[in-house]
Design a protein around this motif. Structure first.
Motif, PDB file in Angstrom:
ATOM      1  N   ARG A   1      48.843  49.346  47.229  1.00 15.71           N
ATOM      2  CA  ARG A   1      47.919  50.155  48.025  1.00 15.71           C
ATOM      3  C   ARG A   1      46.975  49.256  48.823  1.00 15.71           C
ATOM      4  O   ARG A   1      46.663  49.535  49.984  1.00 15.71           O
ATOM      5  N   ARG A   2      46.541  48.167  48.218  1.00 15.33           N
ATOM      6  CA  ARG A   2      45.549  47.307  48.869  1.00 15.33           C
ATOM      7  C   ARG A   2      46.181  46.341  49.879  1.00 15.33           C
ATOM      8  O   ARG A   2      45.633  46.107  50.958  1.00 15.33           O
TER       9      ARG A   2
ATOM     10  N   VAL B   1      39.728  45.258  40.327  1.00 19.94           N
ATOM     11  CA  VAL B   1      38.523  45.903  39.784  1.00 19.94           C
ATOM     12  C   VAL B   1      37.286  45.426  40.540  1.00 19.94           C
ATOM     13  O   VAL B   1      36.395  46.219  40.882  1.00 19.94           O
ATOM     14  N   ALA B   2      37.232  44.121  40.831  1.00 20.29           N
ATOM     15  CA  ALA B   2      36.097  43.567  41.584  1.00 20.29           C
ATOM     16  C   ALA B   2      36.016  44.171  42.981  1.00 20.29           C
ATOM     17  O   ALA B   2      34.925  44.249  43.574  1.00 20.29           O
ATOM     18  N   ALA B   3      37.165  44.628  43.501  1.00 24.83           N
ATOM     19  CA  ALA B   3      37.196  45.246  44.830  1.00 24.83           C
ATOM     20  C   ALA B   3      36.930  46.747  44.771  1.00 24.83           C
ATOM     21  O   ALA B   3      36.989  47.424  45.796  1.00 24.83           O
ATOM     22  N   GLY B   4      36.690  47.263  43.554  1.00 22.48           N
ATOM     23  CA  GLY B   4      36.319  48.667  43.416  1.00 22.48           C
ATOM     24  C   GLY B   4      37.404  49.594  42.900  1.00 22.48           C
ATOM     25  O   GLY B   4      37.197  50.805  42.808  1.00 22.48           O
ATOM     26  N   VAL B   5      38.564  49.059  42.535  1.00 24.52           N
ATOM     27  CA  VAL B   5      39.649  49.896  42.021  1.00 24.52           C
ATOM     28  C   VAL B   5      39.334  50.312  40.587  1.00 24.52           C
ATOM     29  O   VAL B   5      38.900  49.491  39.768  1.00 24.52           O
ATOM     30  N   ARG B   6      39.565  51.571  40.275  1.00 28.43           N
ATOM     31  CA  ARG B   6      39.372  52.073  38.909  1.00 28.43           C
ATOM     32  C   ARG B   6      40.740  52.391  38.311  1.00 28.43           C
ATOM     33  O   ARG B   6      41.525  53.154  38.884  1.00 28.43           O
TER      34      ARG B   6
END
Length: 644
Positions: free
Chosen positions: A108-109, A88-93
């Motif tokens: 995915r990351r 989430v901190a890396a922008g994943v929703r």
């Protein structure tokens, strides 16, 4: 916890995947899903049966499709909250709260680099629509199963071997080498498979299937390396806080959106976990087993129920008691089917009945003390092998005289069995042998000559191969600590091959998930950082774990005599099972096919009946092997045909 299945570039892939998935319905009664997509010159088909544990909504349904990635996943990820926060901190929703979605987004990351970061039990297949690649993965310690089958350039996979057997229409051939191994161990080691074409993905590894037919394999975790790292930590003076590590693992294993209960035998391992769980979840339920009084007396079995009740009362646990009576043996064909491969441990029946009772009460998740004995040297064989080193210093004439005297003693009369005599005979069968041979002989069913006498003479070379494989695995280490060498051998062979296998199949047959907090990567790291002289102290096995457990458990529980999560086999064999044993010896398909020799089996039955030797475990396994073989060669069980 779920059932996963699929095909990749496989003829009739959709039909086969549907069959695979349907066969796994008991692993996931809460939902089913399918997915299909082109893959090179073929197609990929993924199937899933869901047992909803975390995120019970549709956002946890599978196969999960998101942004070109598709995941069919069986497992639980106990560090999902931390990984979710990082993503989430890396922008994943995230759409939901399932750990499945965390695995998908971690892949995915980070791709395969995410795998060492996953803390839990899992097996999964993940497909990338852009590259057309399918990757299959199995957890670090082999808690969750994954079976594979290759034909041409295609692959089929499933959570259970029976699914592959059914889906291929009975074309699989029995591997007699695997059956020889099962006779030696009473289970099929993880490196082998009961059907020739099938295989098990090794623990801590992945397999990448490409649309052009090429494959790539990789390892992301190696138990041998962890053991060496632990030895170096111990040499540097590091002493892990084992109580804190076990407590943290237990707390993580309680992560669930449905009720969680525990196995409670009254022994150290399950009592420790139950006490820790009750502190986190007051009023938690626990399940325990007992046997008919006459059977327990015949076997001189300890009164485990008394200790289980004591723990339950002390920690406010809601205890459920289940009596196992001989009519449970009607379950033998059913259990043989569900276990996938011939496994001769009657504890599988105990697990199935406990999980069935829990499921009937609305419980989907159980905590088990599995793994503590392997990691912390808690079995009698560990102490016995250590004692054997001292015994070998006794003058040879005295040893010969003792052996002759013990050999003349009976292991049972018509009224009762003598456990101490059985243990003495067992000890003397390996006490004079070299290290690896002694360790193998201390927990396997036969020595080399006995196994050769039991089998078709044409299988002599196969016997040698099976024994060599054990030696190779046991000796493949860089440890100078005898106790930890035994623990490493157990964690690589005994734990995934037997205990985790029967626990998975028996619990999932009852649509129940069993979690194993001791079989956790952080607990394993801590275990191998403990030197052997702190695991076995005097005549106390698991000494370091007992020391940790005294922080919460009374000493009467911690230091009680070791119990057995087993069954009163001698009582059953001498009474309820005697007619069935005679039938298998005289008219069984294993004898009729020539695989087993009738004269050798008949001698075992006679010596056991006379009380001179204890062959109850051997004969129980012959029964399970007979039932498995009948199903495998007739199509009534895991459909297949035999091949020499």
């Amino acid at each position: 916890m779920c059932g996963i299945a699929g095909t990749y570039r496989w003829p009739d892939g959709k039909v086969v995947t549907d069959r695979l998935t349907d066969t796994l319905a008991h692993r996931g009664p809460d939902g089913a899903g399918r997915y299909s997509h082109p893959a090179g010159d073929g197609e990929v088909h993924l199937g899933h049966r869901r047992l909803a544990i975390i995120d019970l909504s549709d956002t946890g349904a599978q196969p999960m499709v998101s942004g070109g990635l598709v995941l069919t996943y069986n497992g639980e990820l106990y560090n999902a909250p931390e990984l979710r926060a990082e993503l989430v901190a890396a922008g994943v929703r995230f759409r939901g709260t399932s750990d499945t979605e965390v695995v998908l987004e971690a892949w995915r990351r980070w791709g395969t680099d995410c795998l060492p970061r996953l803390r839990g039990m899992f097996a999964f297949g993940i497909f990338d629509e852009r590259t057309g690649e399918l990757v299959l993965v199995r957890d670090q310690l082999g808690i969750k199963p994954l079976f594979l089958l290759r034909r041409g350039g295609g692959v089929a996979f499933a959570s259970e071997l029976k699914a592959l057997a059914v889906a291929t229409g009975g074309s699989l051939q029995v591997d007699h080498a695997a059956l020889v191994a099962s006779l030696l161990y009473y289970w099929v080691p993880d490196s082998r498979c009961a059907f020739r074409e099938a295989e098990k993905l090794p623990p801590g590894s992945w397999l990448r299937c490409r649309p052009d037919g090429r494959e790539e394999r990789g390892r992301f975790w190696n138990l041998k390396d962890v053991a060496v790292e632990g030895q170096e930590r111990a040499r540097s003076g590091e002493r892990p806080d084992l109580a804190a590590v076990v407590e943290e693992s237990t707390r993580r294993h309680l992560l669930s959106d449905v009720p969680v209960a525990t196995f409670l035998s009254g022994g150290l391992d399950s009592s420790y976990l139950t006490a820790l769980a009750a502190r986190e979840r007051p009023g938690i339920s626990a399940y325990t087993i007992g046997f008919r009084a006459e059977d327990a007396r015949f076997e001189a079995m300890p009164d485990d129920l008394r200790y289980a009740r004591q723990v339950a009362g002390r920690f406010g646990v809601d205890l459920h008691e289940i009596e196992i009576a001989p009519d449970v043996l009607d379950l033998l064909p059913q259990m043989t089917y569900h276990l996938d491969e011939p496994i001769g441990d009657p504890a599988a029946i105990n697990t199935f009945l406990i999980c069935s009772a829990a499921r009937d009460a609305g419980v989907k998740v159980m905590l088990s003390g599995m793994g503590a004995d392997e990691l912390f040297a808690g079995y009698r064989k560990h102490l016995a092998n250590l004692i054997a080193l001292r015994y070998q210093r006794v003058p040879r004439p005295l040893r010969r005289g003792l052996s002759r005297a013990v050999d003349r003693l009976p292991v049972a009369t018509a009224r009762r069995g003598y456990r101490s005599v059985r243990f003495a005979k067992r000890f003397l069968s390996f006490a004079d042998l070299p290290e690896e041979t002694a360790f193998r002989r201390s927990y396997t069913m036969y020595d080399q000559d006995e196994l050769l006498a039991l089998l078709d003479p044409d299988l002599a070379g196969t016997v040698e191969d099976v024994l060599t494989e054990h030696a190779d695995v046991y000796q493949d280490n860089d440890l100078d600590d005898f106790v930890n060498r035994m623990c490493l051998g157990d964690a690589r062979m005994f734990l995934p091959g037997l205990n985790l296998t029967y626990t998975d199949r028996s619990s999932m047959a009852a649509s129940t998930e069993v979690r194993v907090p001791y079989v956790d990567v952080e607990v394993v790291r801590a275990a191998f950082a403990v030197p052997g002289d702190r695991k076995i102290v005097g005549r106390q096995g698991k000494a370091v774990l007992k020391e940790a457990a005294t922080s919460i458990l009374p000493r009467e529980i911690v230091y009680r005599p070791k119990g057995l999560f087993s069954a009163p086999l001698r009582a059953w064999m001498s009474r309820d099972l005697a007619p069935l044993v005679r039938e298998v010896v005289h008219d069984g398909v294993l004898v009729g096919s020539g695989f087993l020799r009738r004269d050798a089996l008949a001698r075992m039955v006679a010596e056991d009946a006379a009380g001179q030797r204890d062959f109850s475990k051997h004969l129980w396994h012959v029964l399970t092997l007979e039932y498995w073989y009948r199903g495998a060669t007739s199509g009534s069980g895991p459909s297949a045909r035999s091949s020499a």
